[in-house]
Design an enzyme around this catalytic site. Sequence first.
Site: not given
Length: 389
Positions: A67, A70, A127
């Site tokens: 993640s 992101k 997230s």
Amino acid sequence: MVLIKRITAVVTAFALAAVMQGASLTAFSEGDVSEADSITKAAIVTEVSTGQVLYEHNSHERLPMASVTKLMCLLIWAEEMEKGTFGMDTVITATARANAMDGSVIWLNVGEEMSAYDMIRSVVIASANDACVAVCEYIAGTEEMFVERMNKRAQELGMSDTHYDNCVGFDSDTHYTSAYDTAILSAAVSEYDCYNAFFATRLDYVREGERQTQLLNTNKLMQRYDGIIGGKTGTTDKAGCCLAVWAKRGNMKLCAVALGCKESEQRFTACTDLLNYGFSGFELYRTAVDSDVLTPVTVTEGLEKQADIRVKRLNTIVIPKGSSKRIEYTHTVVDSLSAPVQYGEKVGEVRASLDGEEIFYSDIVTTGEVGELNFFSSLLIIIRRLFSM
């Protein structure tokens, strides 16, 4: 609408990528970051305004990043908000694609409407994959089209060891980055303060009533580390435990990246060690040249007898703490110039070294033009003098 403020950086993210090349200060290291080597597959710490690499370990190895992906979404979203494409109060409708996301989610229903503010804070704090896809689809139309934007932006930033094939960080053979590239990306995101309140939030909630959903921040350094501003965690089976963070103390802002840790706590340990290494061992230093070095240069056969000169660029650089008195400057300047002289013409160079290693270089150039003295220009000078009598 929530206003977005961009923090001006000394260098753009694109320039940062160029400056970082070969700018490591590892040779000056005195601290101990050996544990970061042993518990990460790759790690790096950089100073943001200069792009200098203070320490690195396998920083160009291509690795999955979970993640941490992101961060690129956050950068593009901030840039789009800055353009006015959308704002935090924009209402976004969840699609079937967003609803189908698994992993960390806030359980968006197909057709559910939610403000960009709530979706973005769900991404930053918890997230949330479904919220991430929803915002990306709103901006680009589809996730695939947004991923194209991500790869294009990575190229623009000079992230040569990065490729995305989804916007949330799911593992695949063609979804990878490097610690070095992640430092470039983190520095770019750190220019924006629109997410800082979300980064600093440990626990929050989205929605009200029966569908209220908890948002829990997994970045433990946000509560542990003095000067921390923001960052992103990431965890998958293939990527392991990853972390990118940035922090500021005094006038120095650092980015630290740890990829491929086996255990969650190791990424926080590694980034803590990297940040401590940078803050305790280094400081910013503004290069300077004595004025007596920059005396005008004689010009022969010119309309003027001298040409003023200047150092083309004076940089702020990172040096080991307490070492500024050991910096030695050397310079060379030509004895004279022949007209015509061009603006910005190189007439010399200045270098600075620390303990025998060069840390700064710049050309010395002219500040203006000097025309050539010929028959016509001489005649013009005589005529002007006659009329001035």
